[in-house]
Design an enzyme around this catalytic site. Structure first.
Site, PDB file in Angstrom:
ATOM      1  CB  CYS A   2      -0.846   0.081   1.356  1.00 50.61           C
ATOM      2  SG  CYS A   2      -1.904  -1.460   1.436  1.00 50.61           S
ATOM      3  CG  ASP A  98      -0.669  -9.017   6.365  1.00 54.70           C
ATOM      4  OD1 ASP A  98      -1.473  -8.587   5.784  1.00 54.70           O
ATOM      5  OD2 ASP A  98       0.616  -8.359   6.072  1.00 54.70           O
ATOM      6  CB  VAL A 285      13.472  -7.690 -19.714  1.00 53.02           C
ATOM      7  CG1 VAL A 285      14.071  -6.557 -20.480  1.00 53.02           C
ATOM      8  CG2 VAL A 285      12.156  -7.047 -19.251  1.00 53.02           C
TER       9      VAL A 285
END
Length: 605
Positions: A2, A98, A285
């Protein structure tokens, strides 16, 4: 995973507008939902990327005590184990999140609670009864947390850009700029923006009665070497790493893997495949039309071995360069690691495949001594130490090689021209005298380059697309194990990371494990040519910020050297990055992210 932020005014109420200002600049980190908390002079905001307890894990969290409020970024990997311990002590959790265990652990153990949690995290916890604010960051600095102190209040957020609106003046901190140019990153308390500071890895700040004090809760120098042979180490690590991986794989959403073609990401994928049977998405990549060999073939081989659904991404110069402004805005710090660009594309592809979580192999080289700079002979170590006793001769040269600092740095930078060595000298001097060169070098990298370069790259590039990166080699229990191993299990002539290579032989082919290390290279030197190079020189020479900090005649020489193929691409890349960063963060408000397809030269005014 977040974004978090908040304000703590000294003598005025916090407002929704304060929080909306922060929230608008961290919303990319948590696109799923947003929550705020306002009480008197305190305001907290949380932007959520929902991964565990999708319905019940909304933040800010109060649990069953309205006086304790939490916002957190990251994952507490051992939350189930902590919750069981807390339940036995009579504490019941209200959600399956959590992060909720942070609150109950604090109520049960006081300030020592942070020792109980294992994970990657940055959090703000408000204790209303004690009028106490705690700002904590995980042991390795996987998750970021910045703060700004003013006479009238304290402001904090997951990213620097969210603090810029609260700065009374935007000024550059010259020593940090020199570090950024020479080291590719800056480290320690100060950032490139004067007044904006880092909560350090392994630190918790305690804010009470208008004062901020620091509590160090983890110190890697306390790790004691162990006398152990390979068999004993194998048994110990097998049990430890399985526990760590089981905990890291806890998620209520699918996850994937970034495959670099090397040992570390292959080892992580091998463990995931051993512990679960679902088909995994993997990504790698490569580059089109360049001489430099990429790692697509090696990654594809590992993907076939473990039967992943593999996504190879082949990039060209134009699409890479058009990503630069978005990358600079996302990076937040002045940190010009080439690898940020391909990592940005990996993150975008992962999100386009509906993933919120990816595993990477970051940290394997630092923890198990994979870099060549760790493999110095006794004579080499002695000579280096004699020449540079303060840092043991480790990391004594910057990215800008002579004569360019003298010719290009302006007067304001020249007086700090040696400051880039300070973080390495400080780290080296902290290590116990009994440690060998390899262990000292590992530690120095773990507390400098790792949190402020490699982990900035992983966190910012992934979070720019709402993707969480999990780095199991940087679980603090694995780090302590790796650092404690004897030198004979880490390095041998021509090879590093010996223990991990041997340990992985049961899952991964020998010729892959023991091939020469290539690293995550990007062909910037091949691409900085032609018309783009000419236009870039013209733009930089006209740029006011460049003129304030650098010498234009030296810049002209630098570009001439690049045209003559004398390898000046790192210095030029650093100048371009600084000019774009300055445009976004100093000249503008950094409130609007550039798109992923821009002309980078249009951001050099």
């Amino acid at each position: 995973m977040c974004g978090i932020g908040g304000v703590l005014w000294k003598s005025q109420p916090a407002t929704k507008k304060d929080l909306e200002t922060i929230g608008s600049l961290i919303k990319h980190r948590g696109p799923d939902e947003h929550g705020i908390f306002l009480r008197d002079n305190l305001g907290l905001i949380h932007s959520r990327l929902s991964i565990i307890d999708l319905k019940g894990g909304r933040q800010p969290l109060c649990a069953d005590n309205p006086n304790i409020v939490l916002i957190a970024n990251g994952e507490i990997y051992n939350f189930k184990e902590i919750r069981e311990q807390l339940n036995l002590r009579g504490r019941d959790t209200c959600t399956l999140s959590d992060c909720e265990v942070i609150i109950h652990a604090y109520l049960e153990f006081g300030l020592d609670f942070i020792q109980k949690i294992a994970g990657m995290f940055a959090f703000a916890l408000w204790d209303g009864e004690k009028r106490r604010l705690l700002l904590g960051r995980d042991r390795l600095g996987i998750k970021p947390l910045y703060y700004l102190e003013r006479d009238d209040g304290l402001f904090f957020a997951s990213e620097i850009k969210a603090l810029v609106p609260f700065m009374k003046a935007k000024e550059i901190h010259p020593p940090s700029l020199v570090e950024g140019l020479q080291n590719q990153f800056s480290s320690g308390r100060n950032t490139i923006l004067s007044g904006v500071k880092r909560v350090l890895p392994g630190e918790m700040l305690i804010v009470e009665q208008g004062q901020v004090r620091s509590m160090r809760y983890w110190d890697l120098t306390r790790t004691s070497p162990i006398k152990i042979d390979y068999n004993g180490a194998e048994e110990m690590f097998s049990s430890l790493f399985e526990t760590v991986m089981v905990q890291h794989m806890r998620a209520d959403v699918p996850y994937g893997v970034f495959l670099s073609g090397g040992v570390d990401s292959a080892t992580v994928l091998a463990m995931i495949s051993r512990l679960q049977t679902n088909k995994i998405l993997s990504f790698s990549v490569g580059y089109k039309g360049v001489e430099m060999k990429d790692e697509l073939d090696d990654a594809q081989r590992i993907a076939r071995l473990f039967n992943t659904e593999h996504v190879p991404i082949v990039l060209e110069a134009n699409e890479m360069f058009s990503r630069i402004p978005h990358m600079v805005w996302s990076t937040d710090e002045f940190m010009w690691d080439y690898a940020c660009l391909p990592t940005s594309f990996l993150a975008e592809h992962a999100r386009n495949h509906s993933l919120k979580v990816v595993f990477t192999g970051e940290g394997g080289d630092e923890v198990f001594a994979g870099y060549g700079r760790y493999r110095k002979t006794f004579v080499e170590c002695l000579v280096k130490k004699m020449a540079n006793p303060k840092s043991g001769g480790f990391r004594t040269r910057g990215r800008w090689r002579n004569p360019w600092p003298r010719k290009v740095f302006g007067d304001k930078l020249a007086q700090f021209s040696k400051s880039y060595k300070t973080p390495f000298i400080n780290a080296w001097s902290c290590t116990p005298p009994a440690w060998d060169y390899t262990k000292k070098a590992q530690y120095t990298d773990i507390v400098t380059e790792l949190p402020e370069d490699l982990l900035v790259k992983v966190d910012r590039m992934l979070m720019a697309f709402g993707v969480e990166g999990r780095v199991p080699f940087l679980d603090h229990r694995v780090v302590e194990f790796g650092l404690s191993l004897p030198r004979s299990l880490k390095i041998r002539p021509h090879y590093g990371k010996v223990f991990l290579r041997r340990w992985a032989e049961k899952d991964i082919p020998m010729d892959h494990l023991w091939k020469k290390k290539r690293g995550f290279h990007v062909p910037i030197g091949e691409w900085l040519t032609g018309d783009f190079l000419n236009r870039l020189e013209e733009k930089l020479l006209q740029n006011k910020a460049i003129g304030n900090w650098f010498q234009r005649d030296g810049i002209r020489e630098l570009f001439s050297a690049q045209r003559a193929k004398k390898k000046a691409s790192r210095e030029i890349w650093g100048l371009m990055h600084f000019a774009i960063w300055h445009n976004l963060f100093i000249e503008k408000s950094c409130s609007v992210a550039p798109s992923t397809k821009e002309d980078p030269l249009e951001f050099i005014s």
